[in-house]
Design a protein around this motif. Sequence first.
Motif, PDB file in Angstrom:
ATOM      1  N   GLY A 111      -4.402  -5.151 -13.693  1.00 30.48           N
ATOM      2  CA  GLY A 111      -5.494  -5.748 -12.262  1.00 30.48           C
ATOM      3  C   GLY A 111      -3.845  -4.956 -11.467  1.00 30.48           C
ATOM      4  O   GLY A 111      -3.613  -5.963 -10.204  1.00 30.48           O
ATOM      5  N   ARG A 141       1.985  -6.300  -6.446  1.00 28.43           N
ATOM      6  CA  ARG A 141       0.608  -5.591  -6.372  1.00 28.43           C
ATOM      7  C   ARG A 141       0.864  -4.778  -5.700  1.00 28.43           C
ATOM      8  O   ARG A 141       0.795  -4.382  -4.704  1.00 28.43           O
ATOM      9  N   ARG A 163      -3.313   2.994 -12.722  1.00 31.97           N
ATOM     10  CA  ARG A 163      -3.645   1.836 -12.843  1.00 31.97           C
ATOM     11  C   ARG A 163      -2.727   1.446 -14.261  1.00 31.97           C
ATOM     12  O   ARG A 163      -2.497   0.530 -14.663  1.00 31.97           O
ATOM     13  N   GLU A 198      -3.885  -0.695  -7.949  1.00 31.22           N
ATOM     14  CA  GLU A 198      -5.316  -0.573  -7.574  1.00 31.22           C
ATOM     15  C   GLU A 198      -5.290   0.421  -6.540  1.00 31.22           C
ATOM     16  O   GLU A 198      -5.007   1.098  -6.154  1.00 31.22           O
ATOM     17  N   VAL A 245      -7.671   3.090  -3.997  1.00 30.93           N
ATOM     18  CA  VAL A 245      -8.275   3.208  -3.492  1.00 30.93           C
ATOM     19  C   VAL A 245      -8.639   4.720  -2.854  1.00 30.93           C
ATOM     20  O   VAL A 245      -7.882   5.172  -2.447  1.00 30.93           O
ATOM     21  N   THR A 256       0.644  -0.951   0.426  1.00 27.03           N
ATOM     22  CA  THR A 256       0.316  -0.054   0.091  1.00 27.03           C
ATOM     23  C   THR A 256       0.706   1.082   0.084  1.00 27.03           C
ATOM     24  O   THR A 256       1.708   1.351   0.940  1.00 27.03           O
ATOM     25  N   ARG A 274      -1.295  -0.846  -4.166  1.00 23.55           N
ATOM     26  CA  ARG A 274      -3.167  -0.472  -3.603  1.00 23.55           C
ATOM     27  C   ARG A 274      -2.445   1.098  -3.659  1.00 23.55           C
ATOM     28  O   ARG A 274      -1.910   1.405  -2.311  1.00 23.55           O
ATOM     29  N   HIS A 314      -7.097   7.953 -11.715  1.00 22.57           N
ATOM     30  CA  HIS A 314      -7.394   7.144 -12.033  1.00 22.57           C
ATOM     31  C   HIS A 314      -5.944   5.985 -13.509  1.00 22.57           C
ATOM     32  O   HIS A 314      -6.088   5.103 -13.392  1.00 22.57           O
TER      33      HIS A 314
END
Length: 322
Positions: free
Chosen positions: A49, A28, A43, A52, A54, A6, A30, A40
């Motif tokens: 994918g 990955r 990404r 992400e 949030v 994160t 976040r 946006h």
Amino acid sequence: MQDLVTVFGGSGFIGTQIVRALAKQGLRIRVAVRQPHLAHTMRLMGDVGQVEVVQANIRDEASVRRALKGAQACVNAAGIHHETGRQKFVGVHVEGAANVARVARELGVARLVLISGIGADAPDADGYVGSKSRAERVTREAFPDATILRPSVVFGQGDKILNNFAEMAVFSPVLPLIGAETRLQPVFVGDLGRAAANAVLDPEAAGRTYELGGPGVYTMREILEYVIAQTGRRRSLVALPFPVAGLIAKLCAPIGLLTPIAPPITPGQVEVLKRDNVANPELPGLADLGIAAPTTLEAVGPTYLYRFRKGGQFADQALTAA
């Protein structure tokens, strides 16, 4: 470790490069931001994918908890250069850092990296610099194994130093010179992003403090002369004593508080320039985080300062750095 990291403040100038570097490592990510609808494009920093976005406000513990759920590591790159609206230094840098560190420890997050700044260890600092110092302290209190990265001034496309002075050079016949002989060690934002990603992955970085400076050391006067040379504009430098610069910064502060426009000079900038902003050689640096050949200011500056020249990209390419 597993592969979810994160990044708070991941859509900012520094955070974007951290996300990019983490994505290249196959992790990955976040990206936790206050306004996800404005982030946006994050990404696109990785494969489908992989990244992400949030909603999270580090001043709100519940949203921090949601953003950290299931993460094995996190990077706190959230920060502000001037206060505006509800975004205050204490709220973002201190209370926010405490929330991230405390919740990360409670949820069993294995690694935490905090982006701070050179000078944050100054015992008498207040305002912007003082809030960075307190952020380090509350982070270490809640998460003793946190890694702290203290960069010098950061340059790159979208920076707050070269771009600001270059834009000023377009409209003003003079440029304010604050701390003429104060030494800076500018670090490229891409190198900082890679260093932060490597700190996440390197278990040896746990609990350590790094000071990150680029390959060149410049006085503030030399920085402004470089900007003038790259923009191709004849401009005079007017030295401002710190008391005068501080007064002007205070008078400009309402611009940032009442409008979305950043003030031309902030009290935090004046405070930073009162001391040399150079990496301490006794602390680990970029090389210890795998950045053996850091990027020079001269290699990157012209790639985005050209737009401030008369004629922009079609201006005479014979301009040379001072």
